[in-house]
Design a protein around this motif. Sequence first.
Motif, PDB file in Angstrom:
ATOM      1  N   VAL A 196       0.583  -1.180   0.017  1.00  0.00           N
ATOM      2  CA  VAL A 196      -0.071   0.003  -0.110  1.00  0.00           C
ATOM      3  C   VAL A 196       0.773   1.221   0.181  1.00  0.00           C
ATOM      4  CG1 VAL A 196      -1.528   1.420   1.302  1.00  0.00           C
ATOM      5  CG2 VAL A 196      -1.975  -1.156   1.019  1.00  0.00           C
ATOM      6  N   HIS A 197       2.027   1.191   0.710  1.00  0.00           N
ATOM      7  CA  HIS A 197       2.957   2.299   0.876  1.00  0.00           C
ATOM      8  C   HIS A 197       3.570   2.865  -0.363  1.00  0.00           C
ATOM      9  CE1 HIS A 197       5.829   5.123   2.176  1.00  0.00           C
ATOM     10  NE2 HIS A 197       6.936   4.510   1.737  1.00  0.00           N
ATOM     11  N   PHE A 198       3.712   1.534  -1.338  1.00  0.00           N
ATOM     12  CA  PHE A 198       4.415   1.611  -2.653  1.00  0.00           C
ATOM     13  C   PHE A 198       3.317   2.238  -3.385  1.00  0.00           C
ATOM     14  CE2 PHE A 198       4.505  -0.860  -6.613  1.00  0.00           C
ATOM     15  CZ  PHE A 198       5.558  -0.305  -7.251  1.00  0.00           C
ATOM     16  N   ALA A 199       2.062   1.677  -3.514  1.00  0.00           N
ATOM     17  CA  ALA A 199       0.983   2.177  -4.325  1.00  0.00           C
ATOM     18  C   ALA A 199       0.905   3.710  -4.132  1.00  0.00           C
ATOM     19  CB  ALA A 199      -0.175   1.442  -4.157  1.00  0.00           C
ATOM     20  N   GLU A 200       0.892   4.199  -3.092  1.00  0.00           N
ATOM     21  CA  GLU A 200       0.944   5.747  -2.546  1.00  0.00           C
ATOM     22  C   GLU A 200       2.066   6.361  -3.342  1.00  0.00           C
ATOM     23  OE1 GLU A 200      -1.644   5.289   1.583  1.00  0.00           O
ATOM     24  OE2 GLU A 200       0.615   5.369   1.599  1.00  0.00           O
ATOM     25  N   ARG A 201       3.115   5.669  -3.475  1.00  0.00           N
ATOM     26  CA  ARG A 201       4.361   6.461  -4.061  1.00  0.00           C
ATOM     27  C   ARG A 201       4.570   6.409  -5.440  1.00  0.00           C
ATOM     28  NH1 ARG A 201       9.141   4.063  -2.022  1.00  0.00           N
ATOM     29  NH2 ARG A 201      10.301   5.741  -2.875  1.00  0.00           N
ATOM     30  N   ALA A 202       3.618   5.717  -5.990  1.00  0.00           N
ATOM     31  CA  ALA A 202       3.615   5.478  -7.460  1.00  0.00           C
ATOM     32  C   ALA A 202       2.524   5.635  -8.479  1.00  0.00           C
ATOM     33  CB  ALA A 202       4.199   3.897  -7.544  1.00  0.00           C
ATOM     34  N   PRO A 203       2.031   6.938  -8.507  1.00  0.00           N
ATOM     35  CA  PRO A 203       0.880   7.233  -8.989  1.00  0.00           C
ATOM     36  C   PRO A 203       1.025   6.886 -10.507  1.00  0.00           C
ATOM     37  CG  PRO A 203       1.940   9.100  -8.487  1.00  0.00           C
ATOM     38  CD  PRO A 203       2.654   8.120  -7.637  1.00  0.00           C
ATOM     39  N   GLY A 204      -0.106   6.604 -11.170  1.00  0.00           N
ATOM     40  CA  GLY A 204       0.262   6.261 -12.844  1.00  0.00           C
ATOM     41  C   GLY A 204       0.571   4.861 -12.947  1.00  0.00           C
ATOM     42  N   LEU A 205       0.488   4.054 -12.175  1.00  0.00           N
ATOM     43  CA  LEU A 205       1.011   2.816 -12.096  1.00  0.00           C
ATOM     44  C   LEU A 205      -0.394   2.000 -12.517  1.00  0.00           C
ATOM     45  CD1 LEU A 205       3.806   1.519 -12.059  1.00  0.00           C
ATOM     46  CD2 LEU A 205       3.193   0.538  -9.754  1.00  0.00           C
ATOM     47  N   THR A 206      -0.175   1.132 -13.731  1.00  0.00           N
ATOM     48  CA  THR A 206      -1.244   0.273 -14.079  1.00  0.00           C
ATOM     49  C   THR A 206      -1.045  -1.192 -13.816  1.00  0.00           C
ATOM     50  OG1 THR A 206      -1.733   2.054 -15.807  1.00  0.00           O
ATOM     51  CG2 THR A 206      -2.885  -0.308 -15.820  1.00  0.00           C
ATOM     52  N   LEU A 207      -2.091  -1.625 -12.981  1.00  0.00           N
ATOM     53  CA  LEU A 207      -1.707  -3.192 -12.724  1.00  0.00           C
ATOM     54  C   LEU A 207      -2.653  -3.981 -13.635  1.00  0.00           C
ATOM     55  CD1 LEU A 207      -1.882  -3.197  -8.789  1.00  0.00           C
ATOM     56  CD2 LEU A 207      -0.073  -3.504 -10.261  1.00  0.00           C
ATOM     57  N   LEU A 208      -2.065  -5.000 -14.260  1.00  0.00           N
ATOM     58  CA  LEU A 208      -2.487  -5.654 -15.168  1.00  0.00           C
ATOM     59  C   LEU A 208      -2.513  -7.401 -14.908  1.00  0.00           C
ATOM     60  CD1 LEU A 208      -1.271  -4.187 -18.558  1.00  0.00           C
ATOM     61  CD2 LEU A 208      -3.594  -3.978 -17.556  1.00  0.00           C
ATOM     62  N   GLU A 209      -3.249  -8.254 -15.226  1.00  0.00           N
ATOM     63  CA  GLU A 209      -3.332  -9.759 -14.635  1.00  0.00           C
ATOM     64  C   GLU A 209      -2.804 -10.156 -15.898  1.00  0.00           C
ATOM     65  OE1 GLU A 209      -6.997 -11.479 -13.366  1.00  0.00           O
ATOM     66  OE2 GLU A 209      -7.730  -9.194 -13.219  1.00  0.00           O
ATOM     67  N   ARG A 210      -1.548 -11.099 -16.016  1.00  0.00           N
ATOM     68  CA  ARG A 210      -0.886 -11.345 -17.173  1.00  0.00           C
ATOM     69  C   ARG A 210      -0.240 -12.852 -16.359  1.00  0.00           C
ATOM     70  NH1 ARG A 210      -3.130  -8.312 -19.176  1.00  0.00           N
ATOM     71  NH2 ARG A 210      -2.587  -6.689 -20.981  1.00  0.00           N
ATOM     72  N   SER A 211      -0.087 -13.779 -17.461  1.00  0.00           N
ATOM     73  CA  SER A 211       0.687 -14.990 -17.265  1.00  0.00           C
ATOM     74  C   SER A 211       2.113 -14.806 -16.803  1.00  0.00           C
ATOM     75  CB  SER A 211       0.368 -15.986 -18.414  1.00  0.00           C
ATOM     76  OG  SER A 211       1.351 -17.110 -18.259  1.00  0.00           O
TER      77      SER A 211
ATOM     78  N   GLY B  85       0.004 -14.073 -12.706  1.00  0.00           N
ATOM     79  CA  GLY B  85       0.568 -13.121 -12.108  1.00  0.00           C
ATOM     80  C   GLY B  85      -0.047 -11.737 -12.352  1.00  0.00           C
ATOM     81  N   LEU B  86       1.038 -10.682 -11.972  1.00  0.00           N
ATOM     82  CA  LEU B  86       0.629  -9.357 -12.053  1.00  0.00           C
ATOM     83  C   LEU B  86       1.777  -8.626 -12.843  1.00  0.00           C
ATOM     84  CD1 LEU B  86      -1.204  -8.307  -8.707  1.00  0.00           C
ATOM     85  CD2 LEU B  86      -2.461  -8.817 -10.775  1.00  0.00           C
ATOM     86  N   VAL B  87       1.387  -7.736 -13.559  1.00  0.00           N
ATOM     87  CA  VAL B  87       2.427  -6.881 -14.298  1.00  0.00           C
ATOM     88  C   VAL B  87       1.858  -5.402 -14.005  1.00  0.00           C
ATOM     89  CG1 VAL B  87       3.027  -5.826 -16.642  1.00  0.00           C
ATOM     90  CG2 VAL B  87       2.857  -8.374 -16.040  1.00  0.00           C
ATOM     91  N   ALA B  88       2.927  -4.663 -13.677  1.00  0.00           N
ATOM     92  CA  ALA B  88       2.772  -3.110 -13.289  1.00  0.00           C
ATOM     93  C   ALA B  88       3.366  -2.446 -14.591  1.00  0.00           C
ATOM     94  CB  ALA B  88       3.244  -2.683 -12.213  1.00  0.00           C
ATOM     95  N   ARG B  89       2.488  -1.415 -14.895  1.00  0.00           N
ATOM     96  CA  ARG B  89       3.150  -0.822 -16.260  1.00  0.00           C
ATOM     97  C   ARG B  89       2.966   0.697 -15.907  1.00  0.00           C
ATOM     98  NH1 ARG B  89       0.516  -3.761 -21.317  1.00  0.00           N
ATOM     99  NH2 ARG B  89       1.927  -5.710 -21.473  1.00  0.00           N
TER     100      ARG B  89
END
Length: 318
Positions: free
Chosen positions: A243-258, A264-268
């Motif tokens: 949660v702390h990481f998410a607060e420090r990384a605005p504009g990050l998009t999480l996607l469900e990926r193999s 798994g998850l991919v952050a773009r």
Amino acid sequence: MGGSGVGDVDSVVGERRQLTNLAYRLLGSLAEAEDAVQETYARWYAMTPARRAAVVSPGAWLTTVAGRICLDLLTSARVRRERYVGEWLPEPLPDRSEWVAGREQGEPDDPADRITLDESVGMAFLVVLESMTPAERVAFVLHDVFRYPFAEVADVVGRTPAACRQLASSARRRVRAARAPVAATAGQAAVVRDFKEAWEAKDIAALVGLLDPGAAMTADGGGLAGAALRPVEGGERIARFLVHFAERAPGLTLLERSVNGLPGLVARHDGVTVTVAAFELAADRIVRIWVVRNPEKLRAWNAPTASAGWAPSSVPAP
């Protein structure tokens, strides 16, 4: 070993997929695997035509040489990884559709296209392989994964068949000791989806509910991207950390990926993959998270034009 028995160009080139599959499992790195395969072919073509024609089984020759190259790389890698910044994790593999979408028509095949996704490339399995000695890993992968007889494994490892049998047996015990019950893919996909939604909502309680109390998260930034230098342990600590990481990384998009064949998850960030996360579950709870942020290990996830424009410091990280 697995040769075609024909020395023509097609039969030799046709071994590349098998060699890349072997090298990735031995090295845990797509880039290093491709380098090992390239070196194997360089040695083949460095021989005179007469010497190549005298090889009864080109496939066996290529596999033996590739195995020896990987064994040497594993031995030297132990020294290199002692100097590695933070934790070292295997290079994550995308699903074929991930990297095909970003490739220009006519661009050479990506080595990822030659990796067969099965349990032996799962992140949990590869991490266990990292705990083995180089000789154990080579003997185990050749015999237990690729089904080569110990007489042929001995040619690669440089030990007797009996010694190779003992190496594989020792490696097998490591795998059994480390292996947790594996959830069905459908079940893992649902948990990963819930985890993604809880993370996006910054819902600590929901994250804690999805994590095993004894869960651990390991991150790999390689000194090129921000990452926790040591594993984060405990479900609640991981949840708060994320949660702390998410607060420090605005504009990050999480996607469900193999990731290595499992959900798994991919952050773009700005369309570029900056983080890939793999998961291990037991009893519908997440027990392990492996987070790869080292951009050198994410090349297969990004088109060349996208990866060239990303600076590791542009996204805050754990």
